[in-house]
Design a protein around this motif. Sequence first.
Motif, short mmCIF file in Angstrom:
data_model
loop_
_atom_site.label_atom_id
_atom_site.label_comp_id
_atom_site.label_asym_id
_atom_site.label_seq_id
_atom_site.Cartn_x
_atom_site.Cartn_y
_atom_site.Cartn_z
N MET A 94 0.98 -1.23 -0.04
CA MET A 94 0.00 0.05 0.04
C MET A 94 0.86 1.25 -0.09
SD MET A 94 -2.87 -1.52 2.84
CE MET A 94 -4.03 -0.19 2.45
N TYR A 95 1.97 1.20 0.88
CA TYR A 95 2.76 2.40 0.74
C TYR A 95 3.35 2.46 -0.66
CZ TYR A 95 1.96 2.91 5.85
OH TYR A 95 1.18 3.12 6.91
N ARG A 96 3.87 1.33 -1.02
CA ARG A 96 4.39 1.48 -2.56
C ARG A 96 3.65 1.96 -3.46
NH1 ARG A 96 8.98 -1.85 -3.33
NH2 ARG A 96 9.95 -2.75 -1.43
N ALA A 97 2.42 1.54 -3.47
CA ALA A 97 1.13 2.18 -4.28
C ALA A 97 1.07 3.74 -4.32
CB ALA A 97 -0.09 1.34 -3.88
N VAL A 98 1.22 4.14 -3.26
CA VAL A 98 1.08 5.67 -3.05
C VAL A 98 2.14 6.30 -3.66
CG1 VAL A 98 1.04 7.59 -1.47
CG2 VAL A 98 -0.48 5.45 -1.21
N THR A 99 3.40 5.65 -3.35
CA THR A 99 4.71 6.12 -3.91
C THR A 99 5.08 5.95 -5.46
OG1 THR A 99 6.00 5.13 -1.95
CG2 THR A 99 7.25 5.85 -3.79
N TRP A 100 4.19 4.90 -5.80
CA TRP A 100 4.25 4.73 -7.52
C TRP A 100 3.36 5.91 -8.05
CZ3 TRP A 100 -0.08 3.84 -10.41
CH2 TRP A 100 0.26 3.54 -11.86
N LYS A 101 2.21 6.32 -7.47
CA LYS A 101 1.50 7.01 -7.92
C LYS A 101 2.13 8.54 -7.78
CE LYS A 101 -3.42 9.08 -8.03
NZ LYS A 101 -4.62 8.82 -7.48
N ALA A 102 2.59 8.76 -6.81
CA ALA A 102 3.47 10.00 -6.57
C ALA A 102 4.45 10.26 -7.81
CB ALA A 102 4.15 10.13 -5.26
N LEU A 103 5.04 9.21 -7.98
CA LEU A 103 6.13 9.20 -8.98
C LEU A 103 5.77 9.56 -10.17
CD1 LEU A 103 8.95 6.45 -7.93
CD2 LEU A 103 9.02 8.99 -7.65
N VAL B 127 4.68 14.29 -8.45
CA VAL B 127 4.41 14.86 -7.06
C VAL B 127 5.71 14.57 -6.37
CG1 VAL B 127 3.26 14.81 -4.93
CG2 VAL B 127 2.06 14.66 -7.02
N ASN B 128 6.58 15.38 -5.75
CA ASN B 128 7.80 15.39 -4.99
C ASN B 128 7.35 14.41 -3.68
OD1 ASN B 128 9.93 15.49 -3.18
ND2 ASN B 128 10.23 17.62 -3.70
N PRO B 129 8.07 13.24 -3.57
CA PRO B 129 7.79 12.36 -2.45
C PRO B 129 7.83 13.09 -1.08
CG PRO B 129 9.20 11.17 -4.08
CD PRO B 129 8.92 12.68 -4.39
N SER B 130 8.56 13.98 -0.98
CA SER B 130 8.84 15.01 0.37
C SER B 130 7.81 15.88 0.70
CB SER B 130 10.07 15.34 0.64
OG SER B 130 10.68 15.97 -0.40
N ASP B 131 6.79 16.10 -0.48
CA ASP B 131 5.88 17.38 -0.13
C ASP B 131 4.66 16.75 0.52
OD1 ASP B 131 3.59 19.19 -0.79
OD2 ASP B 131 4.22 19.55 -2.68
N GLU B 132 4.85 16.82 1.64
CA GLU B 132 3.87 16.32 2.76
C GLU B 132 2.27 16.32 2.35
OE1 GLU B 132 4.63 16.13 6.67
OE2 GLU B 132 6.72 15.62 6.63
N VAL B 133 1.83 17.91 2.15
CA VAL B 133 0.58 18.10 1.87
C VAL B 133 0.24 17.28 0.42
CG1 VAL B 133 -0.86 19.83 1.44
CG2 VAL B 133 0.86 20.12 3.14
N ALA B 134 0.78 17.45 -0.53
CA ALA B 134 0.27 16.87 -1.70
C ALA B 134 0.60 15.26 -1.80
CB ALA B 134 1.55 17.06 -2.73
N VAL B 135 1.43 14.84 -0.97
CA VAL B 135 1.40 13.16 -1.16
C VAL B 135 0.36 12.72 0.00
CG1 VAL B 135 2.84 11.10 -0.66
CG2 VAL B 135 3.66 13.16 -1.56
N THR B 136 -0.10 13.33 0.92
CA THR B 136 -1.18 13.01 1.71
C THR B 136 -2.44 13.10 0.85
OG1 THR B 136 -0.05 14.02 3.70
CG2 THR B 136 -2.47 13.69 3.87
N ARG B 137 -2.58 14.24 0.26
CA ARG B 137 -3.85 14.06 -0.46
C ARG B 137 -4.09 13.21 -1.53
NH1 ARG B 137 -3.17 18.95 -3.41
NH2 ARG B 137 -3.04 20.26 -1.61
N LEU B 138 -3.12 12.78 -2.00
CA LEU B 138 -2.88 11.71 -3.17
C LEU B 138 -3.11 10.46 -2.20
CD1 LEU B 138 -1.07 11.78 -5.93
CD2 LEU B 138 0.22 10.39 -4.73
N ALA B 139 -2.63 10.21 -1.28
CA ALA B 139 -3.08 8.96 -0.47
C ALA B 139 -4.46 8.97 -0.36
CB ALA B 139 -2.09 8.79 0.96
N GLN B 140 -5.08 10.17 0.31
CA GLN B 140 -6.64 9.98 0.38
C GLN B 140 -7.38 9.77 -0.71
OE1 GLN B 140 -6.31 13.91 2.18
NE2 GLN B 140 -6.14 13.18 4.30
#
Length: 222
Positions: free
Chosen positions: A37-46, A50-63
């Motif tokens: 599941m963590y890998r899936a969110v990372t895959w989508k961010a890449l 989306v920069n993997p360290s952009d907390e706000v953007a990656v959180t929104r993406l995970a949600q």
Amino acid sequence: MKSFSVAIDGPAGAGKSTVARQVADRLGLTYVDTGAMYRAVTWKALREQVNPSDEVAVTRLAQQTQIDIHPTDIWVDGVRVTEEIRSPEVTAQVSAVARIPGVREALVEKQRAIAQKTGVVMDGRDIGTYVLPDADVKVFLTASIEERARRRYLEMMRRGFSANLEELKEAIRRRDEADTTREHAPLRKADDAVEIDTTSRSIDDVVERILELCRTKVGGGE
Ligand code: CDP
Ligand code: CDP
């Protein structure tokens, strides 16, 4: 065994997913690979740049991401990503994504929802300590870093990739370090988990040991 839950945690290459899958099959429980599941969110961010360290953007993406995990396949928003999420690019970034509290909240909610509906064998880093603190059986798998790197090396060879043993070892060491030192739900053994060092134990041996712990629990022995 509808509500029975088994938590399996440990560092990369300790053998979690291999043994968790077999234990689930043997007990008729659902296998849940939380690392996927963590890998899936990372895959989508890449993929969405989306920069993997952009907390706000990656959180929104995970949600906003629909993740479907089946025993053998992972789907993200309807796309099958089973192989892609294991790529070196995703592996290199996944710990940065997994340290974001908003990402963890979104995924832990999904993980707990699955365990409420069905009996599970769930593997990850924080299952016994945080996701399922009341799991019936908790196991913490370890192995020396040399052995874990060797296993990953053999796996890459089997899948037809070239690999460098020393580089793999360094990548695992870095990921272990990130996973154990992060602030939110770091990788650590739960006080009531049974530690099994798998360095020189076969997969069958480890599976049998975990099944024995489950039988003891069901029989009221622990
Ligand atoms: O299979 P491998 O041990 O390489 O890793 P994984 O289980 O697929 O997990 C990939 C990464 O996701 C880990 O290195 C952690 O950074 C993160 N993870 C986590 O933070 N919490 C979990 N419950 C599972 C994975
Ligand atoms: O999920 P985790 O990263 O902890 O490890 P894994 O992906 O289940 O296992 C990594 C590799 O080690 C796989 O190729 C397994 O077949 C192998 N393995 C092993 O050789 N001996 C064990 N006792 C457990 C796993």
